[in-house]
Design an enzyme around this catalytic site. Structure first.
Site, PDB file in Angstrom:
ATOM      1  N   ARG A  57       0.886  -1.179   0.000  1.00  0.00           N
ATOM      2  CA  ARG A  57       0.000   0.000   0.000  1.00  0.00           C
ATOM      3  C   ARG A  57       0.917   1.221   0.000  1.00  0.00           C
ATOM      4  NH1 ARG A  57      -5.264   1.184   3.643  1.00  0.00           N
ATOM      5  NH2 ARG A  57      -6.045  -0.179   2.007  1.00  0.00           N
ATOM      6  N   ASP A 109     -17.465   6.554  -1.138  1.00  0.00           N
ATOM      7  CA  ASP A 109     -16.184   6.473  -0.436  1.00  0.00           C
ATOM      8  C   ASP A 109     -15.941   7.835   0.217  1.00  0.00           C
ATOM      9  OD1 ASP A 109     -13.621   5.758   0.419  1.00  0.00           O
ATOM     10  OD2 ASP A 109     -12.683   6.007  -1.552  1.00  0.00           O
TER      11      ASP A 109
HETATM   12  N1   CP Z   1     -11.215  -0.597   2.433  1.00  0.00           N
HETATM   13  C1   CP Z   1      -9.948  -0.613   2.851  1.00  0.00           C
HETATM   14  O1   CP Z   1      -8.986  -0.836   2.101  1.00  0.00           O
HETATM   15  O2   CP Z   1      -9.808  -0.423   4.199  1.00  0.00           O
HETATM   16  P1   CP Z   1      -8.449  -0.206   4.990  1.00  0.00           P
HETATM   17  O3   CP Z   1      -7.908   1.150   4.632  1.00  0.00           O
HETATM   18  O4   CP Z   1      -8.842  -0.303   6.445  1.00  0.00           O
HETATM   19  O5   CP Z   1      -7.476  -1.288   4.595  1.00  0.00           O
HETATM   20  N1  NVA Z   2     -10.155   6.435  -1.107  1.00  0.00           N
HETATM   21  C1  NVA Z   2      -9.798   5.957   0.214  1.00  0.00           C
HETATM   22  C2  NVA Z   2      -9.968   4.487   0.306  1.00  0.00           C
HETATM   23  C3  NVA Z   2      -9.658   3.889   1.643  1.00  0.00           C
HETATM   24  C4  NVA Z   2      -9.784   2.398   1.646  1.00  0.00           C
HETATM   25  C5  NVA Z   2      -8.371   6.366   0.531  1.00  0.00           C
HETATM   26  O1  NVA Z   2      -7.517   6.246  -0.339  1.00  0.00           O
HETATM   27  O2  NVA Z   2      -8.111   6.809   1.656  1.00  0.00           O
END
Ligand code: CP
Ligand code: NVA
Length: 308
Positions: free
Chosen positions: A108, A227
């Site tokens: 991530r 979202d």
């Molecule tokens: N939806 C999602 O990816 O949640 P997290 O940020 O908690 O991993």
């Molecule tokens: N769009 C949001 C998604 C979180 C899972 C973000 O990037 O923070």
């Protein structure tokens, strides 16, 4: 179980063909049924997943870790400050080294380029656990959730209309990719200046429509998806965005325009009272907890298929 996936990375959902993605969903369904019976096949006995997190996470972190444990393997949490990456070691060098220790990497990151670089240099499968550009594991779980809810009602993914209301962000990009691959219609409604990238919309094809009117997007839809208004890394823009996004709140009045049997989805975390109201998240149409659970099953399937 499906064959032929070993060694493959999952960087963006659009990189995979529809048949392969459906095989992942079928595997997820199978693993979910097994899990319900208490069966946990050790398909990845002794394998190790390295998990790089440059941003926080609840669902992604826990579901990947638990998935590896259920499959007989384990996962290493590598936070931003745990690695030399935080002190200037390059992403390709980090990838070359990690690939010699672990059997797969989940990452991530802020920059999407970082996940592409990891995939290019690690020599092991790399899975995108969210970048500023997209969130393919989320869209996989979303498709699994829609299928699970609608197939018993006699409606396939291609028969559905999904309305995404809000920011044209990473989650929206992956939904556009999912629309292209799984064939559901996607209507995106965003405030002016917050559109998804034009290239992603173009790649999604004719099943996707993008506009600025939330009511038009939601009218007659089978699923309403939203979202957060300010994603991770956009905290400084939060106040301004709240002002701009207010008309895009998913509340009962907006949901009333959808089909009476519609479902409500949200990738979570939800900012209750902003993009979505309590009465909708907690209401009878909400499938958000099922959707969050399906992250586990979809990713378990992906891991079982790609890790050699
Ligand atoms: N939806 C999602 O990816 O949640 P997290 O940020 O908690 O991993
Ligand atoms: N769009 C949001 C998604 C979180 C899972 C973000 O990037 O923070």
């Amino acid at each position: 179980m499906a064959q032929g996936f070993k060694g493959r990375s999952f960087v963006s959902l659009i990189d995979w063909g529809a048949e392969d993605l459906l095989a992942v969903l079928d595997t997820a369904d199978e693993l979910k049924r097994m899990a319900r019976r208490g069966v946990r096949e050790p398909l990845l006995q002794g394998r190790v997943l390295g998990m790089i997190f440059q941003k926080p996470s609840t669902r992604t972190r826990v579901s990947f870790d638990v998935a590896m444990r259920h499959l007989g393997g384990s996962a290493l949490y590598l936070g931003a400050s745990d690695l030399q990456l935080g002190r200037g070691e390059t992403v390709p060098d980090t990838a070359r080294v990690l690939g010699r220790y672990v059997d797969a990497v989940m990452a991530r990151t802020f920059a999407h380029r970082d996940v592409l670089d990891l995939a290019e240099h690690a020599g092991v499968p790399v899975i995108n656990g969210l970048t500023d550009f997209d969130h393919p594991c989320q869209a996989l779980a979303d498709a699994e959730t829609l299928r699970e809810v609608y197939v018993p009602r006699g409606r396939a993914l291609e028969d559905l209309t999904v309305a995404y209301v809000g920011d044209g962000n990473n989650v929206c990009h992956s939904l556009l990719h999912a629309s292209a691959r799984f064939g559901f219609r996607l209507r995106v409604a965003h405030p002016r200046g917050y559109a998804p990238q034009a290239a992603v919309v173009a790649a999604a094809g004719p099943r996707a429509q993008v506009g600025e009117d939330p009511r038009e997007a939601v009218r007659g839809a089978d699923a309403i998806y939203t979202d957060v208004w300010a994603s991770m890394g956009q905290e400084a823009e939060h106040a301004e965005r709240v002002g701009r996004f207010r008309p895009y709140q998913v509340n009962e009045a907006l949901c009333a325009l959808a089909r009476p049997d519609h479902v409500v989805l949200h990738c979570l975390p939800a900012h209750r009272g902003e993009e979505i109201c309590d009465s909708v998240v907690d209401g009878p149409h909400s499938q958000v907890w099922r959707q969050a659970e399906n992250r586990l099953h979809a990713q378990k399937a992906l891991l079982a298929l790609v890790i050699p």
